[in-house]
Design a protein around this motif. Structure first.
Motif, mmCIF file in Angstrom:
data_model
loop_
_atom_site.group_PDB
_atom_site.id
_atom_site.type_symbol
_atom_site.label_atom_id
_atom_site.label_comp_id
_atom_site.label_asym_id
_atom_site.label_seq_id
_atom_site.Cartn_x
_atom_site.Cartn_y
_atom_site.Cartn_z
ATOM 1 N N GLU A 180 0.800 -0.852 -0.162
ATOM 2 C CA GLU A 180 0.293 -0.077 -0.395
ATOM 3 C C GLU A 180 0.890 1.039 0.024
ATOM 4 O OE1 GLU A 180 -2.079 -0.423 3.410
ATOM 5 O OE2 GLU A 180 -3.825 -1.456 2.206
ATOM 6 N N GLN A 181 1.888 1.215 0.863
ATOM 7 C CA GLN A 181 3.248 2.572 0.336
ATOM 8 C C GLN A 181 4.106 2.556 -0.496
ATOM 9 O OE1 GLN A 181 3.267 4.792 3.241
ATOM 10 N NE2 GLN A 181 4.270 5.809 1.971
ATOM 11 N N ILE A 182 3.981 1.685 -1.109
ATOM 12 C CA ILE A 182 4.054 1.585 -2.530
ATOM 13 C C ILE A 182 3.863 1.982 -3.604
ATOM 14 C CG2 ILE A 182 5.487 0.379 -4.244
ATOM 15 C CD1 ILE A 182 7.055 -1.916 -2.573
ATOM 16 N N GLU A 183 2.681 1.762 -3.370
ATOM 17 C CA GLU A 183 1.995 2.367 -4.732
ATOM 18 C C GLU A 183 1.016 4.502 -4.225
ATOM 19 O OE1 GLU A 183 -2.017 -0.014 -4.087
ATOM 20 O OE2 GLU A 183 -1.221 -1.842 -5.247
ATOM 21 N N LYS A 184 1.330 4.340 -3.105
ATOM 22 C CA LYS A 184 1.021 5.544 -3.222
ATOM 23 C C LYS A 184 2.195 6.663 -3.259
ATOM 24 C CE LYS A 184 -2.092 4.837 1.813
ATOM 25 N NZ LYS A 184 -1.978 5.426 3.519
ATOM 26 N N ASP A 185 3.217 5.900 -3.066
ATOM 27 C CA ASP A 185 4.419 6.198 -3.467
ATOM 28 C C ASP A 185 4.630 6.227 -5.150
ATOM 29 O OD1 ASP A 185 6.120 6.927 -0.753
ATOM 30 O OD2 ASP A 185 6.978 4.788 -0.720
ATOM 31 N N ILE A 186 4.387 5.270 -5.863
ATOM 32 C CA ILE A 186 4.599 5.236 -7.055
ATOM 33 C C ILE A 186 3.948 6.593 -7.655
ATOM 34 C CG2 ILE A 186 3.605 3.870 -9.281
ATOM 35 C CD1 ILE A 186 4.704 1.659 -7.672
ATOM 36 N N ALA A 187 1.845 6.325 -6.680
ATOM 37 C CA ALA A 187 1.297 7.845 -7.286
ATOM 38 C C ALA A 187 2.225 9.095 -7.721
ATOM 39 C CB ALA A 187 -0.255 7.870 -6.565
ATOM 40 N N VAL A 188 3.006 9.368 -6.631
ATOM 41 C CA VAL A 188 2.981 10.827 -6.129
ATOM 42 C C VAL A 188 4.113 10.974 -7.005
ATOM 43 C CG1 VAL A 188 4.804 11.636 -4.284
ATOM 44 C CG2 VAL A 188 2.829 10.867 -3.635
ATOM 45 N N VAL A 189 5.367 9.894 -7.259
ATOM 46 C CA VAL A 189 6.475 9.830 -8.571
ATOM 47 C C VAL A 189 6.094 10.062 -10.061
ATOM 48 C CG1 VAL A 189 8.693 8.269 -9.572
ATOM 49 C CG2 VAL A 189 8.179 8.636 -7.123
ATOM 50 N N VAL A 190 4.866 9.743 -10.376
ATOM 51 C CA VAL A 190 4.473 9.519 -11.142
ATOM 52 C C VAL A 190 4.128 10.734 -11.707
ATOM 53 C CG1 VAL A 190 2.481 8.699 -13.008
ATOM 54 C CG2 VAL A 190 3.175 7.161 -12.222
ATOM 55 N N GLU A 191 3.088 11.790 -10.768
ATOM 56 C CA GLU A 191 2.214 13.264 -11.139
ATOM 57 C C GLU A 191 3.590 14.129 -10.649
ATOM 58 O OE1 GLU A 191 -0.350 15.650 -7.962
ATOM 59 O OE2 GLU A 191 -0.223 13.661 -7.739
ATOM 60 N N GLN A 192 4.797 13.492 -9.951
ATOM 61 C CA GLN A 192 5.679 14.933 -9.679
ATOM 62 C C GLN A 192 6.224 14.200 -10.746
ATOM 63 O OE1 GLN A 192 6.224 17.336 -7.396
ATOM 64 N NE2 GLN A 192 4.670 16.029 -5.624
ATOM 65 N N SER A 193 6.709 13.553 -11.283
ATOM 66 C CA SER A 193 7.797 13.247 -12.294
ATOM 67 C C SER A 193 6.946 13.901 -13.611
ATOM 68 C CB SER A 193 7.512 11.481 -13.214
ATOM 69 O OG SER A 193 8.491 11.202 -12.118
ATOM 70 N N SER A 194 5.338 13.904 -14.193
ATOM 71 C CA SER A 194 4.692 14.769 -15.359
ATOM 72 C C SER A 194 4.677 16.197 -14.830
ATOM 73 C CB SER A 194 2.992 13.737 -15.072
ATOM 74 O OG SER A 194 3.108 12.310 -15.044
ATOM 75 N N ARG A 195 4.911 16.787 -13.742
ATOM 76 C CA ARG A 195 5.043 18.009 -13.186
ATOM 77 C C ARG A 195 6.072 18.797 -13.569
ATOM 78 N NH1 ARG A 195 3.378 19.228 -8.022
ATOM 79 N NH2 ARG A 195 1.218 18.107 -7.997
ATOM 80 N N ALA A 196 7.149 17.571 -13.314
ATOM 81 C CA ALA A 196 8.658 18.019 -14.173
ATOM 82 C C ALA A 196 8.871 18.473 -15.428
ATOM 83 C CB ALA A 196 9.017 17.435 -12.974
ATOM 84 N N SER A 197 7.966 17.316 -16.246
ATOM 85 C CA SER A 197 8.777 17.388 -17.282
ATOM 86 C C SER A 197 7.637 18.056 -17.758
ATOM 87 C CB SER A 197 7.664 16.019 -18.575
ATOM 88 O OG SER A 197 8.523 15.206 -17.549
#
Length: 316
Positions: free
Chosen positions: A54-71
């Motif tokens: 569950e924690q990994i899923e949350k972290d994955i969602a954060v990374v994907v969102e932040q990576s998209s925003r950074a791109s």
């Protein structure tokens, strides 16, 4: 008696069976106490794994969102239109996910890096702000360019060619031969002390020669970083001056050529048949040479202007 014996044997056998059953129950009870409960142990073991997932899923969602925003931010901030390719973005996200799956501590560090990382290339959030103009508008400025300063003590450069040009200049002003001869002989003693202040709005010039000292201050008017000058809406700033010939005139000034040339007019003079004196001052030779182009514009039509180019070297 036979029946009695039989019943006795049956009772004994039954009692023996009960004992055996009791022993078996004890053994089973002991085995149950020793043997762990499969379902309970399995659930207990799976709980931390489920929590980690569950924690990994949350972290994955954060990374994907932040990576998209950074791109998106990197795309918006790029100067030449170069952006991260889709493949580069995917590879970067995969690297970030690998870091996420290492440990919860790595996840926290990654989030700190994403939230507090270098964002110098990313655009600021959209806000309504007053943006200062890069340059004043038009070709009449009240201020000089930031790297232009005429302040210095300047000594005139005199050559034979200049002496001839100066004699012709005085002749076009209507000066007699004797006056021209004296003026040419002492012109090499001319110096100017200039003090530029208030971003170039004020230019104090103190000219010295054998005739004496001519001290005047020119005030520039025009556009600056906050205000645009419109010839149809704004009036020029005039100041009262006394010329080297002791005449009272009206002076106006401004900067042109992107704030590199100081231009001034002394208007309303009556000497030399009446007319206006124009001067254009600018620097050359990495700021070590001052050029002053002087022109007398006669009031009388059909009369040629008197023109002279003064060259000064920095003396202090």
């Amino acid at each position: 008696e036979k029946e009695t014996t039989t019943l006795t044997d049956i009772d004994a056998a039954t009692s023996q069976d009960e004992k055996i059953e009791d022993e078996e129950e004890k053994v089973e009870t002991q085995e149950e106490e020793v043997r762990p409960e499969p379902e309970r142990v399995k659930a207990k073991e799976l709980k931390p794994i489920i929590d980690d997932i569950e924690q990994i899923e949350k972290d994955i969602a954060v990374v994907v969102e932040q990576s998209s925003r950074a791109s998106y931010q990197m795309k918006s901030a790029s100067d030449g239109g170069e952006t991260l390719s889709v493949i580069d973005s995917i590879e970067q996200i995969e690297k970030d996910l690998a870091i996420v799956e290492q440990s919860s501590e790595s996840n926290t560090q990654l989030k700190d890096e994403i939230d507090g990382g270098d964002t110098s290339s990313a655009p600021e959030p959209s806000e309504s702000k007053h943006v200062t103009a890069l340059l004043p508008s038009g070709n009449r400025w009240a201020i000089s360019a930031p790297d232009v300063d005429l302040s210095a003590t300047w000594k005139i450069v005199v050559s034979d060619e200049f002496k001839k040009a100066y004699d012709l200049y005085l002749k076009n002003l209507g000066q007699p031969s004797i006056v021209r001869s004296i003026a040419v002989s002492i012109v090499e003693l001319t110096t100017e002390e200039i003090t530029q202040s208030d971003k170039g709005r004020s230019l104090c010039i103190k000219g010295k020669n054998l005739r004496g000292v001519w001290d005047r201050t020119l005030v520039a008017s025009g556009s600056d970083y906050e205000n645009d000058f419109d010839e149809t809406l704004h009036e020029h700033t005039f100041v009262d001056l006394v010329t080297a010939d002791k005449e009272r005139v009206k002076a106006e000034a401004w900067w042109e050529d992107n704030g590199t040339v100081h231009r001034s007019y002394l208007r309303g003079g009556k000497k030399y048949g009446g007319g206006d004196f124009e001067s254009r001052r600018y620097l050359e030779n990495d700021g070590n040479t001052l050029i002053c182009e002087s022109t007398f514009h006669p009031k009388e039509e059909g009369t040629e202007p008197a023109v002279i180019k003064w060259t000064f070297n920095r003396a202090g």
